[in-house]
Design an enzyme around this catalytic site. Sequence first.
Site, PDB file in Angstrom:
ATOM      1  N   MET A  89     -13.873 -27.746  10.606  1.00  0.00           N
ATOM      2  CA  MET A  89     -13.996 -29.120  11.079  1.00  0.00           C
ATOM      3  C   MET A  89     -13.932 -30.162   9.958  1.00  0.00           C
ATOM      4  O   MET A  89     -14.620 -31.178   9.988  1.00  0.00           O
ATOM      5  CB  MET A  89     -15.299 -29.275  11.880  1.00  0.00           C
ATOM      6  CG  MET A  89     -15.349 -28.373  13.116  1.00  0.00           C
ATOM      7  SD  MET A  89     -13.893 -28.504  14.167  1.00  0.00           S
ATOM      8  CE  MET A  89     -14.232 -30.086  14.938  1.00  0.00           C
ATOM      9  N   HIS A 108      -4.547 -25.510  16.928  1.00  0.00           N
ATOM     10  CA  HIS A 108      -5.073 -26.692  17.625  1.00  0.00           C
ATOM     11  C   HIS A 108      -4.950 -26.486  19.134  1.00  0.00           C
ATOM     12  O   HIS A 108      -3.897 -26.065  19.618  1.00  0.00           O
ATOM     13  CB  HIS A 108      -4.288 -27.937  17.180  1.00  0.00           C
ATOM     14  CG  HIS A 108      -4.821 -29.187  17.804  1.00  0.00           C
ATOM     15  ND1 HIS A 108      -5.962 -29.805  17.339  1.00  0.00           N
ATOM     16  CD2 HIS A 108      -4.395 -29.901  18.869  1.00  0.00           C
ATOM     17  CE1 HIS A 108      -6.205 -30.863  18.101  1.00  0.00           C
ATOM     18  NE2 HIS A 108      -5.275 -30.940  19.035  1.00  0.00           N
TER      19      HIS A 108
HETATM   20  C1  GRF Z   1     -10.340 -23.342  18.636  1.00  0.00           C
HETATM   21  O1  GRF Z   1     -10.241 -23.778  19.956  1.00  0.00           O
HETATM   22  C2  GRF Z   1      -9.273 -23.971  17.787  1.00  0.00           C
HETATM   23  O2  GRF Z   1      -8.122 -24.297  18.476  1.00  0.00           O
HETATM   24  C3  GRF Z   1      -9.945 -25.228  17.288  1.00  0.00           C
HETATM   25  O3  GRF Z   1     -11.280 -24.867  17.087  1.00  0.00           O
HETATM   26  C4  GRF Z   1     -11.641 -23.824  17.987  1.00  0.00           C
HETATM   27  C5  GRF Z   1     -12.323 -22.743  17.208  1.00  0.00           C
HETATM   28  O4  GRF Z   1     -12.909 -21.781  18.050  1.00  0.00           O
HETATM   29  N1  GRF Z   1      -9.284 -25.734  16.103  1.00  0.00           N
HETATM   30  P1  GRF Z   1     -13.522 -20.454  17.428  1.00  0.00           P
HETATM   31  O5  GRF Z   1     -14.612 -20.866  16.436  1.00  0.00           O
HETATM   32  O6  GRF Z   1     -12.412 -19.694  16.757  1.00  0.00           O
HETATM   33  O7  GRF Z   1     -14.102 -19.703  18.573  1.00  0.00           O
END
Ligand code: GRF
Length: 186
Positions: A89, A108
């Site tokens: 993030m 994404h």
């Molecule tokens: C995913 O939906 C991805 O597309 C976004 O963040 C989310 C991460 O999910 N960038 P996780 O931590 O891999 O379960």
Amino acid sequence: KCLAVFASGTGSNFEAIVTACEQGKIPAETVALVCDKPSARVVERASRHGVKSFTFDPKSFASKVEMETVIADFLDENGVDLVCLAGYMRIISDTLLSRYDGKIINIHPSLLPAFPGARAVEQAMEYGVKVFGVTIHYVDRTVDGGRIIAQRAVPYEGNDIDELFGLIHAVEHELYPETIARLLSV
Ligand code: GRF
């Protein structure tokens, strides 16, 4: 080849990538998890798979340049060929981009260029779209604007956001490993 996955949260995509490496579906090894939230669930997943974690508190660095220099040095030391962002993030800036130019990709949860940013799925649902989706793209100096590598549509006409997240995640867990494998084999 050596992969590093950057993640800040649950890490279900991290898990899908590591598992695909273990099963030989991706011709590479996940050598490290890079995580800016030491308490994130993804850190546990890494230790379960015997993947080294590099966790840090961003506030412990004097600047973003310093933080990304330390991260890039860590990637160099571990011989990382490809960086896969999976729910990391933070915006990657020049320091890291210039040292890993063309070697950082992101997943994404929308059909880019629609709905960039952190609330893509919620915004797409609020907008009333009927075809959601997933995009894998190169990371550049824009937010979610780098060159697209792969996309997959997720049709959904209901209004249960949790159900939708489930469908999107399921597609992510297939598309990301597949795309990484394809990138590494050319
Ligand atoms: C995913 O939906 C991805 O597309 C976004 O963040 C989310 C991460 O999910 N960038 P996780 O931590 O891999 O379960």
